[in-house]
Motif scaffolding. Structure first.
Motif, mmCIF file in Angstrom:
data_model
loop_
_atom_site.group_PDB
_atom_site.id
_atom_site.type_symbol
_atom_site.label_atom_id
_atom_site.label_comp_id
_atom_site.label_asym_id
_atom_site.label_seq_id
_atom_site.Cartn_x
_atom_site.Cartn_y
_atom_site.Cartn_z
ATOM 1 N N UNK A 99 -50.553 19.922 25.779
ATOM 2 C CA UNK A 99 -51.168 19.453 24.539
ATOM 3 C C UNK A 99 -50.840 20.389 23.380
ATOM 4 N N UNK A 100 -50.960 21.681 23.610
ATOM 5 C CA UNK A 100 -50.635 22.629 22.537
ATOM 6 C C UNK A 100 -49.171 22.510 22.143
ATOM 7 N N UNK A 101 -48.312 22.271 23.115
ATOM 8 C CA UNK A 101 -46.905 22.071 22.805
ATOM 9 C C UNK A 101 -46.676 20.850 21.933
ATOM 10 N N UNK A 111 -45.428 5.482 11.829
ATOM 11 C CA UNK A 111 -46.033 4.467 12.712
ATOM 12 C C UNK A 111 -47.069 5.093 13.640
ATOM 13 N N UNK A 112 -46.744 6.261 14.184
ATOM 14 C CA UNK A 112 -47.680 6.935 15.082
ATOM 15 C C UNK A 112 -48.936 7.361 14.326
ATOM 16 N N UNK A 113 -48.771 7.854 13.101
ATOM 17 C CA UNK A 113 -49.928 8.292 12.320
ATOM 18 C C UNK A 113 -50.804 7.106 11.921
ATOM 19 N N UNK A 114 -50.187 5.972 11.618
ATOM 20 C CA UNK A 114 -50.981 4.777 11.315
ATOM 21 C C UNK A 114 -51.753 4.329 12.546
ATOM 22 N N UNK A 115 -51.122 4.415 13.690
ATOM 23 C CA UNK A 115 -51.796 4.069 14.943
ATOM 24 C C UNK A 115 -52.965 5.015 15.207
ATOM 25 N N UNK A 116 -52.762 6.318 14.942
ATOM 26 C CA UNK A 116 -53.829 7.303 15.135
ATOM 27 C C UNK A 116 -54.991 7.047 14.182
ATOM 28 N N UNK A 117 -54.690 6.722 12.931
ATOM 29 C CA UNK A 117 -55.751 6.445 11.951
ATOM 30 C C UNK A 117 -56.581 5.241 12.374
ATOM 31 N N UNK A 118 -55.910 4.211 12.868
ATOM 32 C CA UNK A 118 -56.632 3.019 13.322
ATOM 33 C C UNK A 118 -57.467 3.323 14.554
ATOM 34 N N UNK A 119 -56.906 4.113 15.465
ATOM 35 C CA UNK A 119 -57.637 4.481 16.685
ATOM 36 C C UNK A 119 -58.885 5.290 16.328
ATOM 37 N N UNK A 120 -58.725 6.253 15.446
ATOM 38 C CA UNK A 120 -59.866 7.075 15.032
ATOM 39 C C UNK A 120 -60.945 6.218 14.387
ATOM 40 N N UNK A 121 -60.554 5.288 13.527
ATOM 41 C CA UNK A 121 -61.525 4.415 12.871
ATOM 42 C C UNK A 121 -62.293 3.587 13.895
ATOM 43 N N UNK A 122 -61.602 3.121 14.925
ATOM 44 C CA UNK A 122 -62.265 2.322 15.957
ATOM 45 C C UNK A 122 -63.221 3.157 16.794
ATOM 46 N N UNK A 123 -62.832 4.398 17.093
ATOM 47 C CA UNK A 123 -63.720 5.291 17.845
ATOM 48 C C UNK A 123 -65.004 5.535 17.054
ATOM 49 N N UNK A 124 -64.851 5.824 15.769
ATOM 50 C CA UNK A 124 -66.012 6.140 14.931
ATOM 51 C C UNK A 124 -66.887 4.909 14.734
ATOM 52 N N UNK A 276 -52.094 21.039 10.727
ATOM 53 C CA UNK A 276 -52.059 19.614 11.051
ATOM 54 C C UNK A 276 -53.003 18.826 10.165
ATOM 55 N N UNK A 277 -52.666 17.577 9.930
ATOM 56 C CA UNK A 277 -53.626 16.637 9.361
ATOM 57 C C UNK A 277 -54.513 16.130 10.496
ATOM 58 N N UNK A 278 -55.627 15.523 10.141
ATOM 59 C CA UNK A 278 -56.533 15.006 11.167
ATOM 60 C C UNK A 278 -55.847 13.932 12.004
ATOM 61 N N UNK A 279 -55.059 13.069 11.376
ATOM 62 C CA UNK A 279 -54.413 12.005 12.146
ATOM 63 C C UNK A 279 -53.309 12.544 13.037
ATOM 64 N N UNK A 280 -52.667 13.655 12.662
ATOM 65 C CA UNK A 280 -51.707 14.284 13.566
ATOM 66 C C UNK A 280 -52.417 14.840 14.796
ATOM 67 N N UNK A 281 -53.575 15.462 14.585
ATOM 68 C CA UNK A 281 -54.357 15.954 15.725
ATOM 69 C C UNK A 281 -54.760 14.797 16.634
ATOM 70 N N UNK A 282 -55.237 13.710 16.042
ATOM 71 C CA UNK A 282 -55.659 12.546 16.830
ATOM 72 C C UNK A 282 -54.489 11.952 17.599
ATOM 73 N N UNK A 283 -53.328 11.880 16.957
ATOM 74 C CA UNK A 283 -52.154 11.321 17.636
ATOM 75 C C UNK A 283 -51.809 12.125 18.880
ATOM 76 N N UNK A 284 -51.871 13.458 18.770
ATOM 77 C CA UNK A 284 -51.567 14.283 19.934
ATOM 78 C C UNK A 284 -52.618 14.201 21.008
ATOM 79 N N UNK A 285 -53.893 14.275 20.595
ATOM 80 C CA UNK A 285 -54.996 14.394 21.553
ATOM 81 C C UNK A 285 -55.332 13.066 22.218
ATOM 82 N N UNK A 286 -55.301 11.979 21.470
ATOM 83 C CA UNK A 286 -55.765 10.698 22.018
ATOM 84 C C UNK A 286 -54.644 9.720 22.370
ATOM 85 N N UNK A 287 -53.421 9.960 21.875
ATOM 86 C CA UNK A 287 -52.337 9.010 22.152
ATOM 87 C C UNK A 287 -51.267 9.622 23.059
ATOM 88 N N UNK A 288 -50.734 10.770 22.697
ATOM 89 C CA UNK A 288 -49.570 11.309 23.404
ATOM 90 C C UNK A 288 -49.917 12.066 24.686
#
Length: 339
Positions: A99-101, A111-124, A276-288
């Motif tokens: 994950x740190x890597x 595209x990945x960041x848009x996916x992360x933003x949508x995922x975060x919005x749905x979680x919240x 990192x931006x918040x959506x970059x963190x979300x993309x790594x932690x919740x998607x990748x």
């Protein structure tokens, strides 16, 4: 022919979940080191040592994911997400995990960041957290200008052993936050496993009321996030969940989400230099990083499918525990030696 992997030390109820995580491999569950050939890939749980004195083995560590289930892992509720890490594990701050890597080097495209933003919005919007345990609604006091939430942790938890080089007790954290914030309204929430009687209280945790304004028990974490201004943590996943809701997070340990410029860190992170931006963190932690598991036990699924399933599962379950849950917990407490 599918390649082989060897699996060490997993309880039998987890075996089907391990198989679901590695559909492209032939898995061999072993309990004797002699059955593990030279150069094998060995899957172990968390920070279990296993036969780690053998440098020829390729270790894969597994752990619960960050959107796990509707119900507690300590209740043996089947997970919907696990992680598999070939470098370390996300809560071990002493070395670089997969994950740190990802967070240090991955190029996050639009595209990945848009996916992360949508995922975060749905979680919240869905009020999802790791365990999604039902609870009561909590209302912040009308006269409180600044409310701080401190989520308790199980003090024997590996994330404290490997991710908190300084303070490792709930009451130590609580005293420090009170000292630094004498005028804030401080809310302390014990860990859900402790509230359920499945893990022992932390040292002097019964004295929490001396250092905070309120101790809350059967209140959902999502409800608390909506009502507080800040979350102060050692290494608790609640800090990441608070970031998803754009709350101010102060870290007194070295959790995986700290050191990227999104939290206030009381301990510096020597390896984490990237901002990192918040959506970059979300993309790594919740998607990748995680693996998401279908509830029928047959396949891996996408994070978006997992959110759909978690929401449907929670709605199906409702607010009531099954009639047998208390009896089952009595058995689990006896086995674990919790009094």
């Amino acid at each position: 022919m599918k390649p082989k992997m060897y699996v060490w030390g997993f309880p039998r109820w987890k075996h089907p979940v391990v198989r679901q995580c590695f559909p492209g491999y032939r898995l061999h569950f072993v309990s004797r080191e002699a059955l593990i050939p030279n150069g094998a890939t060995l899957v172990i749980w968390g920070m279990d040592d296993g036969p780690l004195h053998r440098p020829d083995l390729h270790i894969v560590r597994m752990e619960d994911g960050f959107l796990r289930s509707v119900g507690l892992g300590a209740d043996l509720v089947r997970p919907m997400s696990w992680v598999a890490d070939k470098s370390g594990i996300y809560y071990d701050a002493s070395c670089c995990s997969d994950l740190e890597g990802i967070l240090s080097r991955h190029e996050f495209d639009i595209c990945l960041l848009a996916r992360a933003a949508n995922l975060r919005a749905r979680v919240v919007t869905g009020g999802l957290t790791k365990y999604n345990v039902a609870g009561q609604v909590w209302q912040r006091p009308a006269n409180a200008s600044r409310v701080i939430l401190i989520p308790g942790q199980v003090e024997s938890d590996a994330s404290l052993v490997w991710g908190a080089p300084g303070e490792r007790t709930n009451m130590g954290l609580l005293r420090r936050v009170r000292h630094n914030n004498p005028d804030a309204y401080i809310v302390y929430k014990p860990h859900p496993d402790v509230l359920a009687g499945l893990r022992v209280q932390g040292r002097n945790e019964h004295e929490a009321g001396q250092w905070c304004d309120e101790v809350v028990g059967n209140v959902s974490m999502a409800t608390l996030f909506d009502q507080v201004d800040e979350v102060h943590v050692l290494t608790s996943l609640a800090g990441f969940e608070a970031l998803l809701r754009e709350k101010r997070v102060v870290c007194y340990g070295l959790p995986f989400y700290a050191g990227w410029g999104l939290t206030r860190d009381e301990i510096p992170h020597v390896r984490r230099k990237r901002r990192l931006t918040l959506d970059e963190l979300v993309a790594g932690v919740l998607i990748l990083y995680p693996l998401y598991l279908s509830r029928d036990g047959k396949q891996l699924i996408s994070p978006e499918q997992a959110l759909d399933d978690l929401l449907a599962w929670r709605q199906q379950k409702g607010d009531r525990e099954p009639w047998w849950r208390d009896l089952f917990r009595m058995v689990l407490r006896h086995v674990a030696g919790v009094r």
